[in-house]
Motif scaffolding. Structure first.
Motif, PDB file in Angstrom:
ATOM      1  N   LEU A 363       0.832  -1.207   0.000  1.00  0.00           N
ATOM      2  CA  LEU A 363       0.000   0.000   0.000  1.00  0.00           C
ATOM      3  C   LEU A 363       0.870   1.261   0.000  1.00  0.00           C
ATOM      4  CD1 LEU A 363      -2.723  -1.145   2.553  1.00  0.00           C
ATOM      5  CD2 LEU A 363      -3.113  -0.629   0.141  1.00  0.00           C
ATOM      6  N   TYR A 368      -3.020   0.107  -4.689  1.00  0.00           N
ATOM      7  CA  TYR A 368      -4.300   0.390  -4.050  1.00  0.00           C
ATOM      8  C   TYR A 368      -5.409  -0.538  -4.532  1.00  0.00           C
ATOM      9  CZ  TYR A 368      -1.810   4.669  -2.754  1.00  0.00           C
ATOM     10  OH  TYR A 368      -0.892   5.560  -2.265  1.00  0.00           O
ATOM     11  N   TRP A 373      -6.285  -3.855   0.460  1.00  0.00           N
ATOM     12  CA  TRP A 373      -6.892  -3.232   1.641  1.00  0.00           C
ATOM     13  C   TRP A 373      -7.673  -4.260   2.475  1.00  0.00           C
ATOM     14  CZ3 TRP A 373      -5.462   1.679   2.563  1.00  0.00           C
ATOM     15  CH2 TRP A 373      -5.103   2.491   1.482  1.00  0.00           C
ATOM     16  N   ASN A 392      -7.350   1.427   8.340  1.00  0.00           N
ATOM     17  CA  ASN A 392      -7.001   0.891   7.021  1.00  0.00           C
ATOM     18  C   ASN A 392      -8.201   0.961   6.070  1.00  0.00           C
ATOM     19  OD1 ASN A 392      -5.338  -1.085   5.177  1.00  0.00           O
ATOM     20  ND2 ASN A 392      -7.284  -2.131   5.534  1.00  0.00           N
ATOM     21  N   ALA A 396      -9.166   3.007   2.623  1.00  0.00           N
ATOM     22  CA  ALA A 396      -9.620   2.290   1.413  1.00  0.00           C
ATOM     23  C   ALA A 396     -10.860   2.946   0.829  1.00  0.00           C
ATOM     24  CB  ALA A 396      -9.905   0.829   1.749  1.00  0.00           C
TER      25      ALA A 396
END
Length: 462
Positions: A363, A368, A373, A392, A396
């Motif tokens: 990440l 991404y 995620w 986290n 996302a």
């Protein structure tokens, strides 16, 4: 005329170099100086070219050609203002000299004034007897402007005047590819081959166009003609191998790749494809042997390390897969694909802290993808870090707003951290986006489903 120590006409060059060693000034006519300067410039020996220009102008101060060589060197050294001043003076003397317009265009191009550079080159075109190089220069200026249709037109004009100008042919193909005009490219190449049927470069380019159009049998025929035209054309064998792989003719592909090893030093691409073909043929020992040769040949080729890693993953030998992906990371610690594989392998081995580290690093390096995620969040949950999992997933959400998989997880995590109102809020969002993903709560947060408020919400959504 370019001079060489192996040619009968190298006397002026030898004489000039002898003069430099002795400091005894000798006389040369202006044409001899031009040839000497051209030789040094073509060899990249700019300092010697400058000496020749200086001495040449001392002996022939009115020579326009020697002054143009001086302009060329000034432009090379990025001394654009004095180069432009000298050109303006030359233009006063010889307004019909096309080389003055060419060098003027060179200065304008370096100043990112490509439109005016094109105007100057078109003026040179009106004056020139041999237009081939000027067509090419205009094409390059249009490329700088991203005007690919115009660029293509002038490169085509260049090729019309010189059928063997393969740099123009490559530029034409570049324009076709950028414009995604594969059918037009095929039509053009076939027309060109009617005039130049033994051009291995054109056959090679035609094969690549057919390959991109998934016309694999036609691509194969084109690469065969390229090889007939030049049986040592390494690129044609490599491309033919790629086509044969698409046709699942791995033994024949292997022959093509192996033959390239005889033609030249082994390339990492050929070694990698040889390994792949052996793997497809079930020859596992040979496959891993060539994969290892690939990374030995080019340690920075990520495809080689990933091929080894995937090979051992398929064998369920996760320890060896981990060993090689660690080696890859030691060579290039900023390769996101390495960290992704590192995370997945550690996950398989149930080494959760290392797996989480891998996903976090991926990440940080800009990977991404949604699964990165989600997997990191699920691991953080297992590690007993629900707050970190929430952080986290909120990050996302910036990339994947209104995503049901994120919302269900946030709902369960907030419920777990005693923030029931937030949990219900995210559950409502999740149900509105996609009710089918309710299994996420069933798998990760089963206790939440027994709560009366949650039960009522789920019943109301049915």
């Amino acid at each position: 005329m370019e001079l060489s120590h192996n040619e009968d006409n190298n006397l002026p060059l030898t004489k000039f170099e002898s003069m430099l060693k002795t400091n005894h000034v000798l006389f040369f006519d202006s044409e001899e100086f031009e040839n000497i300067i051209h030789h040094y410039l073509s060899q990249g020996k700019v300092a010697l070219a400058k000496k020749a220009i200086k001495l040449g102008l001392e002996q022939h101060p009115s020579s326009t050609n020697l002054k143009l060589f001086k302009v060329e060197v000034l432009i090379f050294e990025n001394k654009l203002s004095p180069a432009d001043n000298l050109l303006n003076a030359l233009h006063e003397l010889e307004p019909l000299n096309e080389e003055i317009y060419i060098q003027k265009a060179n200065i304008l191009s370096k100043q990112d004034n490509h439109g005016k550079a094109i105007t100057a080159l078109k003026k040179a075109l009106e004056l020139a007897e041999d237009a081939s190089d000027i067509y090419s220069l205009i094409g390059m200026e249009y490329l700088f402007l991203d005007q690919f249709e115009d660029a293509k037109y002038f490169f085509m004009k260049c090729l019309e005047t010189d059928l063997e100008d393969y740099s123009a042919l490559y530029n034409i193909m570049y324009c076709f590819d950028f414009l995604e005009q594969h059918n037009e490219a095929i039509e053009y190449l076939n027309m060109y081959l009617d005039s130049n049927p033994y051009c291995e470069v054109a056959w090679h380019q035609l094969g690549k166009q057919y390959f991109m159009s998934k016309a694999f049998k036609k691509a194969l025929a084109a690469f065969d003609f390229a090889i007939i035209s030049d049986d040592r054309f390494l690129g044609a064998y490599l491309e033919k191998g790629k086509v044969l792989e698409q046709l699942k003719r791995y033994n024949e592909a292997l022959e093509c790749y192996m033959y390239t090893l005889q033609l030249d030093d082994p390339t990492s691409f050929a070694l990698l494809r040889i390994g792949f073909c052996h793997e497809k043929l079930g020859q596992k020992d040979l496959a891993i042997q060539y994969y290892k040769k690939t990374v030995h040949e080019d340690p920075l080729l990520d495809k080689g390390w990933i091929a080894i890693t995937k090979f051992y993953i398929k064998q369920k030998n996760y320890q060896k897969a981990l060993y090689y992906i660690k080696k890859a990371i030691n060579i290039d610690g900023d390769n996101v694909f390495y960290w992704k594989h590192y995370a997945k392998i550690n996950h398989r081995l149930n080494l959760l802290e290392e797996a989480e580290r891998g996903y976090k690093k991926a990440l940080e390096l800009g990977n991404y993808e949604l699964d990165t995620w989600l997997l990191r969040a699920d691991i953080l949950l297992k590690l007993g870090e629900p707050e970190a999992a929430i952080t986290n997933l909120l990050q996302a959400q910036e990339f994947y707003p209104e995503n049901a998989e994120i919302e269900y997880r946030l709902s369960g995590l907030y419920d777990l951290t005693q923030e029931a109102d937030k949990g219900i809020y995210h559950l409502k969002n999740a149900l509105s986006h996609n009710g089918d993903y309710i299994f996420i709560l069933e798998e990760l947060f089963p206790k939440m489903l027994h709560k009366p408020q949650v039960k009522n919400l789920l019943n109301a959504s049915l």
